[in-house]
Design an enzyme around this catalytic site. Structure first.
Site, PDB file in Angstrom:
ATOM      1  N   HIS A   1       0.119   0.089  14.475  1.00 47.43           N
ATOM      2  CA  HIS A   1      -1.317  -0.214  14.291  1.00 47.43           C
ATOM      3  C   HIS A   1      -2.198   0.891  14.882  1.00 47.43           C
ATOM      4  O   HIS A   1      -3.369   0.663  15.208  1.00 47.43           O
ATOM      5  CB  HIS A   1      -1.715  -1.560  14.942  1.00 47.43           C
ATOM      6  CG  HIS A   1      -1.207  -2.765  14.202  1.00 47.43           C
ATOM      7  ND1 HIS A   1      -0.714  -3.876  14.836  1.00 47.43           N
ATOM      8  CD2 HIS A   1      -1.124  -3.020  12.873  1.00 47.43           C
ATOM      9  CE1 HIS A   1      -0.337  -4.769  13.933  1.00 47.43           C
ATOM     10  NE2 HIS A   1      -0.574  -4.268  12.738  1.00 47.43           N
TER      11      HIS A   1
ATOM     12  N   ARG B   1      -1.347   6.021   4.184  1.00 48.68           N
ATOM     13  CA  ARG B   1      -0.899   5.329   5.391  1.00 48.68           C
ATOM     14  C   ARG B   1       0.624   5.366   5.407  1.00 48.68           C
ATOM     15  O   ARG B   1       1.269   4.930   4.447  1.00 48.68           O
ATOM     16  CB  ARG B   1      -1.362   3.884   5.348  1.00 48.68           C
ATOM     17  CG  ARG B   1      -0.951   3.147   6.567  1.00 48.68           C
ATOM     18  CD  ARG B   1      -1.377   1.720   6.507  1.00 48.68           C
ATOM     19  NE  ARG B   1      -1.169   1.123   7.806  1.00 48.68           N
ATOM     20  CZ  ARG B   1      -1.605  -0.058   8.151  1.00 48.68           C
ATOM     21  NH1 ARG B   1      -2.304  -0.770   7.299  1.00 48.68           N
ATOM     22  NH2 ARG B   1      -1.360  -0.537   9.351  1.00 48.68           N
TER      23      ARG B   1
ATOM     24  N   ASN C   1      -2.517   2.946   0.425  1.00 45.77           N
ATOM     25  CA  ASN C   1      -1.694   2.166   1.349  1.00 45.77           C
ATOM     26  C   ASN C   1      -0.666   1.434   0.489  1.00 45.77           C
ATOM     27  O   ASN C   1      -0.979   0.431  -0.144  1.00 45.77           O
ATOM     28  CB  ASN C   1      -2.610   1.180   2.087  1.00 45.77           C
ATOM     29  CG  ASN C   1      -1.868   0.351   3.119  1.00 45.77           C
ATOM     30  OD1 ASN C   1      -0.643   0.449   3.242  1.00 45.77           O
ATOM     31  ND2 ASN C   1      -2.598  -0.473   3.841  1.00 45.77           N
TER      32      ASN C   1
ATOM     33  N   LYS D   1      -2.431  -0.389  -2.571  1.00 43.53           N
ATOM     34  CA  LYS D   1      -3.871  -0.582  -2.361  1.00 43.53           C
ATOM     35  C   LYS D   1      -4.529   0.788  -2.272  1.00 43.53           C
ATOM     36  O   LYS D   1      -3.925   1.731  -1.746  1.00 43.53           O
ATOM     37  CB  LYS D   1      -4.119  -1.350  -1.067  1.00 43.53           C
ATOM     38  CG  LYS D   1      -3.586  -2.760  -1.123  1.00 43.53           C
ATOM     39  CD  LYS D   1      -3.897  -3.511   0.143  1.00 43.53           C
ATOM     40  CE  LYS D   1      -3.282  -4.896   0.066  1.00 43.53           C
ATOM     41  NZ  LYS D   1      -2.836  -5.404   1.328  1.00 43.53           N
TER      42      LYS D   1
ATOM     43  N   LEU E   1      -5.526  -8.518  15.721  1.00 43.55           N
ATOM     44  CA  LEU E   1      -4.931  -9.806  15.371  1.00 43.55           C
ATOM     45  C   LEU E   1      -5.122 -10.070  13.880  1.00 43.55           C
ATOM     46  O   LEU E   1      -6.195 -10.511  13.454  1.00 43.55           O
ATOM     47  CB  LEU E   1      -5.588 -10.935  16.196  1.00 43.55           C
ATOM     48  CG  LEU E   1      -5.639 -10.724  17.721  1.00 43.55           C
ATOM     49  CD1 LEU E   1      -6.333 -11.897  18.405  1.00 43.55           C
ATOM     50  CD2 LEU E   1      -4.243 -10.520  18.297  1.00 43.55           C
ATOM     51  N   GLY E   2      -4.098  -9.740  13.099  1.00 41.65           N
ATOM     52  CA  GLY E   2      -4.140  -9.993  11.661  1.00 41.65           C
ATOM     53  C   GLY E   2      -2.820 -10.618  11.251  1.00 41.65           C
ATOM     54  O   GLY E   2      -2.152 -11.245  12.086  1.00 41.65           O
ATOM     55  N   SER E   3      -2.402 -10.439  10.001  1.00 39.44           N
ATOM     56  CA  SER E   3      -1.087 -10.940   9.585  1.00 39.44           C
ATOM     57  C   SER E   3      -0.017 -10.302  10.451  1.00 39.44           C
ATOM     58  O   SER E   3       0.938 -10.942  10.873  1.00 39.44           O
ATOM     59  CB  SER E   3      -0.806 -10.578   8.132  1.00 39.44           C
ATOM     60  OG  SER E   3      -1.885 -10.960   7.347  1.00 39.44           O
TER      61      SER E   3
ATOM     62  N   GLY F   1      -8.157  -9.418  10.795  1.00 38.00           N
ATOM     63  CA  GLY F   1      -8.527 -10.681  10.141  1.00 38.00           C
ATOM     64  C   GLY F   1      -8.811 -11.842  11.084  1.00 38.00           C
ATOM     65  O   GLY F   1      -9.865 -12.473  10.994  1.00 38.00           O
TER      66      GLY F   1
ATOM     67  N   ARG G   1       6.341 -13.027  11.555  1.00 34.12           N
ATOM     68  CA  ARG G   1       7.280 -12.376  12.492  1.00 34.12           C
ATOM     69  C   ARG G   1       7.151 -13.039  13.868  1.00 34.12           C
ATOM     70  O   ARG G   1       6.057 -13.430  14.248  1.00 34.12           O
ATOM     71  CB  ARG G   1       6.951 -10.881  12.620  1.00 34.12           C
ATOM     72  CG  ARG G   1       7.126 -10.108  11.330  1.00 34.12           C
ATOM     73  CD  ARG G   1       6.572  -8.692  11.431  1.00 34.12           C
ATOM     74  NE  ARG G   1       5.524  -8.448  10.468  1.00 34.12           N
ATOM     75  CZ  ARG G   1       4.604  -7.481  10.563  1.00 34.12           C
ATOM     76  NH1 ARG G   1       4.610  -6.652  11.582  1.00 34.12           N
ATOM     77  NH2 ARG G   1       3.676  -7.348   9.634  1.00 34.12           N
TER      78      ARG G   1
ATOM     79  N   ASP H   1      -0.900 -18.423   7.396  1.00 29.95           N
ATOM     80  CA  ASP H   1      -2.309 -18.053   7.311  1.00 29.95           C
ATOM     81  C   ASP H   1      -3.127 -18.796   8.374  1.00 29.95           C
ATOM     82  O   ASP H   1      -3.189 -20.035   8.358  1.00 29.95           O
ATOM     83  CB  ASP H   1      -2.803 -18.410   5.895  1.00 29.95           C
ATOM     84  CG  ASP H   1      -4.193 -17.900   5.636  1.00 29.95           C
ATOM     85  OD1 ASP H   1      -4.319 -16.908   4.900  1.00 29.95           O
ATOM     86  OD2 ASP H   1      -5.144 -18.496   6.189  1.00 29.95           O
TER      87      ASP H   1
HETATM   88  P1  AMP Z   1      -5.404  -9.197   8.073  1.00 30.17           P
HETATM   89  O1  AMP Z   1      -3.932  -9.002   8.004  1.00 30.17           O
HETATM   90  O2  AMP Z   1      -6.091  -8.333   9.077  1.00 30.17           O
HETATM   91  O3  AMP Z   1      -6.084  -9.189   6.729  1.00 30.17           O
HETATM   92  O4  AMP Z   1      -5.626 -10.708   8.618  1.00 30.17           O
HETATM   93  C1  AMP Z   1      -5.154 -11.813   7.920  1.00 30.17           C
HETATM   94  C2  AMP Z   1      -5.256 -13.047   8.827  1.00 30.17           C
HETATM   95  O5  AMP Z   1      -6.638 -13.263   9.167  1.00 30.17           O
HETATM   96  C3  AMP Z   1      -4.771 -14.316   8.132  1.00 30.17           C
HETATM   97  O6  AMP Z   1      -3.982 -15.097   9.043  1.00 30.17           O
HETATM   98  C4  AMP Z   1      -6.066 -15.040   7.830  1.00 30.17           C
HETATM   99  O7  AMP Z   1      -5.925 -16.433   7.751  1.00 30.17           O
HETATM  100  C5  AMP Z   1      -6.896 -14.654   9.021  1.00 30.17           C
HETATM  101  N1  AMP Z   1      -8.312 -14.944   8.768  1.00 30.17           N
HETATM  102  C6  AMP Z   1      -9.121 -14.363   7.858  1.00 30.17           C
HETATM  103  N2  AMP Z   1     -10.346 -14.964   7.858  1.00 30.17           N
HETATM  104  C7  AMP Z   1     -10.277 -15.959   8.797  1.00 30.17           C
HETATM  105  C8  AMP Z   1     -11.201 -16.951   9.273  1.00 30.17           C
HETATM  106  N3  AMP Z   1     -12.443 -17.037   8.796  1.00 30.17           N
HETATM  107  N4  AMP Z   1     -10.781 -17.777  10.246  1.00 30.17           N
HETATM  108  C9  AMP Z   1      -9.520 -17.711  10.741  1.00 30.17           C
HETATM  109  N5  AMP Z   1      -8.610 -16.798  10.337  1.00 30.17           N
HETATM  110  C10 AMP Z   1      -8.978 -15.931   9.379  1.00 30.17           C
END
Ligand code: AMP
Length: 396
Positions: free
Chosen positions: A180, A92, A8, A15, A208-210, A327, A240, A282
């Site tokens: 995604h 990816r 990736n 990665k 729901l991640g970055s 995340g 974003r 974050d």
């Molecule tokens: P990803 O892009 O899927 O790795 O997700 C990253 C996001 O997940 C970031 O905003 C992190 O702060 C959030 N995240 C990871 N662990 C936690 C947690 N224990 N509580 C709240 N948000 C989290």
């Protein structure tokens, strides 16, 4: 031992994950790593499945100036230290254009075709293609497979696929592609194994991640999603904005005289949770903060996620199940509870203890909609596709 390498590649990091292939084609993760800081302070770090550090090595800017050099370093480390010679490599790739609805084996002509989509995803596509080109040059015997983030949504009907702008733009490729998709495909398969009857119904998956988006699944297939032409639309994300009135962009460019590059920087790197809070992109840090701007950014994220869930429910004509992943979706009981509360009108109710414990099923017994937390695994999905295409390629 046969192995598959999954790559990736982004602008400043490559990665990778290495999987062992068993006789029955079952895949087992052996190690995961990355070369980060490419072009500045590059660092190769690798961990085993149980998180033991296998490598932590720094390189100068001169030693690792680009993705190709990073790939060579990681490849040399795998060969020299672990005698690893992968039989195939899965990549990816963010954009497969309008036609690729599944992964493909890549050769030079496929790479040339995928290069045509660089203008559609200028911040991701060139970096995704760099390691493919590098391997074609240096190790042409290795089978390479490209898995596209856009492919899973290619079955969308014309209503979901269009913008209301003159039709010739659609023909030129200005369409609602959606992204995604590798994650959504993995979740659809997992849900089908966990709860096959539920998976045949109307399901929303919230990645729901970055980066964040949602997908409406009907009988396991994507019919609608919140991202469109680019990875900017839909939900607010780490940096974003998500859905934004195009009039704001006209104002910024025509009245405020922002250059296109400045607008791009604003949209990809300065907005979302970061822009709203003025603190961080974050979610975990926002949740730990006592600053009112942090709680406003979280409330905004939850509110917009619930609005988009309402939209996708309309596309599905109702809702049977809701899945949280990535995340934030996997790790934040607060965000899950906030979104579920706003969707109470759909008959969603959570079991608070199960939600706090991050159980797999977190809805209460009386909830009309089953709510799940399912960790996504995009790399495993890519590895599976790579094994399948490798087998088909070997038979041919
Ligand atoms: P990803 O892009 O899927 O790795 O997700 C990253 C996001 O997940 C970031 O905003 C992190 O702060 C959030 N995240 C990871 N662990 C936690 C947690 N224990 N509580 C709240 N948000 C989290």
């Amino acid at each position: 031992m046969d192995s598959i390498l999954v790559i990736n590649a982004g602008s400043s990091s490559v990665k990778f994950q290495l999987f062992e292939i068993a006789q029955n084609r079952e895949l087992t993760l052996l190690m995961k790593g990355q070369v980060g800081g490419i072009g500045t302070q590059a660092r190769l770090s690798v961990h085993s499945r149980d998180n033991t550090v296998l490598a932590d090595q720094a390189f100068s800017r001169h030693e690792v100036p680009d993705v190709s050099a990073a790939l060579n370093r990681a490849g040399a480390w795998l060969r020299d230290r672990h005698n690893v010679h992968p039989v195939a490599v899965g990549h990816r790739v963010v954009h497969g254009g309008p036609d690729h609805d599944r992964p493909v084996v890549v050769d030079r002509s496929v790479v040339a075709e995928l290069e045509r989509y660089i203008p559609l995803a200028p911040l991701h596509q060139p970096h995704n293609l760099a390691p493919i080109r590098s391997l074609l040059d240096n190790q042409p015997h290795i089978v390479q497979v490209a898995c596209f983030d856009s492919a899973f949504h290619r079955g969308h009907g014309p209503l979901a696929d269009h913008y209301a702008i003159p039709e010739h733009f659609y023909a030129e490729g200005v369409r609602r592609y959606g992204f995604h998709g590798i994650s959504y495909e993995y979740i659809a398969e997992r849900l089908n194994r966990m709860a096959p009857e539920v998976a045949q119904g109307r399901v929303i998956v919230a990645h729901l991640g970055s980066g964040a988006s949602m997908c409406a699944l009907l009988n396991g297939r994507s019919i609608e999603t919140t991202m469109g032409f680019s990875v900017l639309d839909g939900l607010p994300m780490g940096t974003r904005p998500g859905q934004l009135d195009p009039g704001v962009l006209l104002y910024l460019m025509l009245q405020k005289k922002l250059e296109p590059a400045a607008v791009e920087e604003l949209l990809y790197h300065e907005s979302g949770l970061k822009g709203l809070s003025g603190i961080t992109n974050d979610m975990q840090e926002l949740e730990a903060s006592r600053d009112t701007r942090a709680s406003f950014a979280i409330d905004y994220f939850v509110y917009r996620a619930a609005l988009h869930a309402g939209m996708l429910t309309a596309a599905l004509g109702g809702l049977d199940a809701f899945v949280f992943t990535a995340g934030i979706g996997e790790n934040s009981p607060t965000v899950r509870a906030g979104i579920a509360e706003r969707l109470g009108w759909l008959g969603i109710s959570l079991d608070r203890a199960q939600n706090d414990a991050r159980a797999q099923l977190i809805s209460s017994p009386q909830s009309r909609v089953a709510v799940y937390v399912i960790p996504t695994d995009e790399e495993l999905m890519i590895a599976r596709h790579t094994v399948q295409l490798l087998a088909a390629n070997t038979r041919a």
